[in-house]
Design an enzyme around this catalytic site. Structure first.
Site, PDB file in Angstrom:
ATOM      1  N   GLY A 153       0.745  -1.152  -0.013  1.00  0.00           N
ATOM      2  CA  GLY A 153       0.003   0.144   0.008  1.00  0.00           C
ATOM      3  C   GLY A 153       0.983   1.182  -0.073  1.00  0.00           C
TER       4      GLY A 153
ATOM      5  N   ASN B 296       3.973   1.653  -0.691  1.00  0.00           N
ATOM      6  CA  ASN B 296       4.839   1.734  -1.987  1.00  0.00           C
ATOM      7  C   ASN B 296       3.814   2.319  -3.043  1.00  0.00           C
ATOM      8  OD1 ASN B 296       6.944   0.647  -0.549  1.00  0.00           O
ATOM      9  ND2 ASN B 296       6.491  -1.560  -1.703  1.00  0.00           N
TER      10      ASN B 296
ATOM     11  N   GLU C 172      -3.334  -7.052   1.472  1.00  0.00           N
ATOM     12  CA  GLU C 172      -2.402  -6.870   2.775  1.00  0.00           C
ATOM     13  C   GLU C 172      -3.236  -6.426   4.054  1.00  0.00           C
ATOM     14  OE1 GLU C 172       2.091  -7.217   0.846  1.00  0.00           O
ATOM     15  OE2 GLU C 172       1.610  -5.409   1.942  1.00  0.00           O
TER      16      GLU C 172
ATOM     17  N   LEU D 235       4.672  -9.337 -16.847  1.00  0.00           N
ATOM     18  CA  LEU D 235       5.009 -10.438 -17.107  1.00  0.00           C
ATOM     19  C   LEU D 235       6.678 -10.608 -16.795  1.00  0.00           C
ATOM     20  CD1 LEU D 235       3.205 -10.699 -20.445  1.00  0.00           C
ATOM     21  CD2 LEU D 235       2.754 -12.017 -18.563  1.00  0.00           C
ATOM     22  N   GLY D 236       7.035  -9.663 -15.898  1.00  0.00           N
ATOM     23  CA  GLY D 236       8.408  -9.978 -15.572  1.00  0.00           C
ATOM     24  C   GLY D 236       9.233  -9.461 -16.666  1.00  0.00           C
TER      25      GLY D 236
ATOM     26  N   ASP E 195       4.807  -2.529  -7.743  1.00  0.00           N
ATOM     27  CA  ASP E 195       4.183  -1.359  -6.800  1.00  0.00           C
ATOM     28  C   ASP E 195       4.359  -0.006  -7.645  1.00  0.00           C
ATOM     29  OD1 ASP E 195       3.208  -3.424  -5.011  1.00  0.00           O
ATOM     30  OD2 ASP E 195       4.690  -2.685  -3.768  1.00  0.00           O
TER      31      ASP E 195
ATOM     32  N   GLY F  81      15.912  -1.151  -1.887  1.00  0.00           N
ATOM     33  CA  GLY F  81      14.900  -0.648  -1.169  1.00  0.00           C
ATOM     34  C   GLY F  81      13.645  -0.805  -1.992  1.00  0.00           C
TER      35      GLY F  81
END
Length: 297
Positions: free
Chosen positions: A40, A42, A136, A212-213, A247, A282
């Site tokens: 959230g 991010n 989450e 899809l990366g 995110d 990070g």
């Protein structure tokens, strides 16, 4: 037009390792750091850095003061944060030399959302505003219901993908944003075209984005004139930490939709922002500002 992100906030305990720990294995970490994160938080920071007018709602637990501060510093409206007695939610993250990660999530304060809090928060937004959600926090079905009644455009990133989603009415969503693993968990197929067909058959009004990366992303938007689809290749970069890549994509993509940009442009900007984020360590700290990316189209 505003966007409400009703979502999680976590303290991320990040350990650099030469490989992920296996069953029964004890390994030494190469370094340790504590970062501000949570899907959230991010996404709220990504929305703000992309130029959206964003408010973050959620529960601030004990020890989470830095999370409130980083939201404020990034121009996020924090008036809907509610303090609770529970310890702040957190994660334990392993990051290997290839920049891949594995994550253990402790919900903590993120699981203390109440019905009264939801109703009071949603009342502060107007029909036509946007509502961004992840999985989450607790009471997700109620937040969807209240946002739908308010006439908001609802975007769900259903991560982590688990049985809690069974209670969510996907017919009330505007957009579903998933990666290929989540697409397969929900539909039984990781192929974007097949997954889209299955989802469209179930929920005819639902628009879908599938990341899809290294293969990029695919989007299928339901419009007044039919279905618009688009593909976007991934930006070729050397990844050092992929923690907030999804995110970052979500925040920039939704900000583009809010601004009325063409679907392909939304995907291009989101892809470029995500590519920048994976070159940095990070979670929230890795998300670029709009001035750091350029895009045409």
């Amino acid at each position: 037009m505003r966007v409400l992100n009703f979502g999680s906030m976590n303290l991320d305990y990040v350990y650099a390792v030469d490989h992920f720990a296996g069953p029964g294995e004890t390994i030494s970490s190469l370094s340790r750091s504590v970062k501000n994160g949570g899907k959230g938080l991010n996404q709220s920071i990504a929305l703000a850095r992309a130029g959206a007018d964003v408010a973050h709602a959620g529960c601030l637990g004990k020890g989470g003061e830095s999370l409130k501060n980083v939201l404020r510093e990034n121009g996020v409206d924090i008036s809907a944060l509610v303090p609770v007695e529970e310890m702040q939610g957190h994660t334990v993250i392993q990051v290997n030399p290839e920049g891949e990660n594995c994550i253990i999530l402790y919900g903590g304060s993120n699981q203390r959302v109440t019905g009264e809090q939801i109703r009071e928060t949603i009342r502060g937004f107007a029909p036509g505003d946007w509502l961004v959600l992840q999985n989450e926090i607790n009471m997700l079905p109620e937040i969807v219901e209240q946002g739908y009644r308010r006439g908001m455009h609802i975007v769900l990133n259903p991560s982590p993908c688990n049985e809690k989603l069974d209670s969510v009415d996907f017919r009330k969503l505007s957009w579903l944003l998933v990666n290929e693993v989540e697409a397969e968990q929900i539909t039984g197929s990781g192929d974007p075209d097949t997954a889209w067909k299955i989802l469209h058959d179930r929920y005819p009004g639902l628009s879908v984005l599938i990341t899809l990366g290294k293969k990029g992303s695919a989007a299928f938007a339901c419009t007044g004139s039919g279905i618009e689809s688009a593909r976007q290749e991934a930006e070729p970069v050397k990844a050092v930490d992929t923690t907030a890549a999804g995110d970052t994509y979500t925040g920039y993509f939704v900000a583009g939709l809010m601004a009325g940009k063409p679907l392909k442009t939304c995907m291009q900007e989101a892809s470029r922002a995500s590519a920048v984020s994976v070159t940095r360590h990070g979670a929230a700290d890795s998300i670029p500002w709009r001035r750091e990316i350029s895009c045409t189209g």
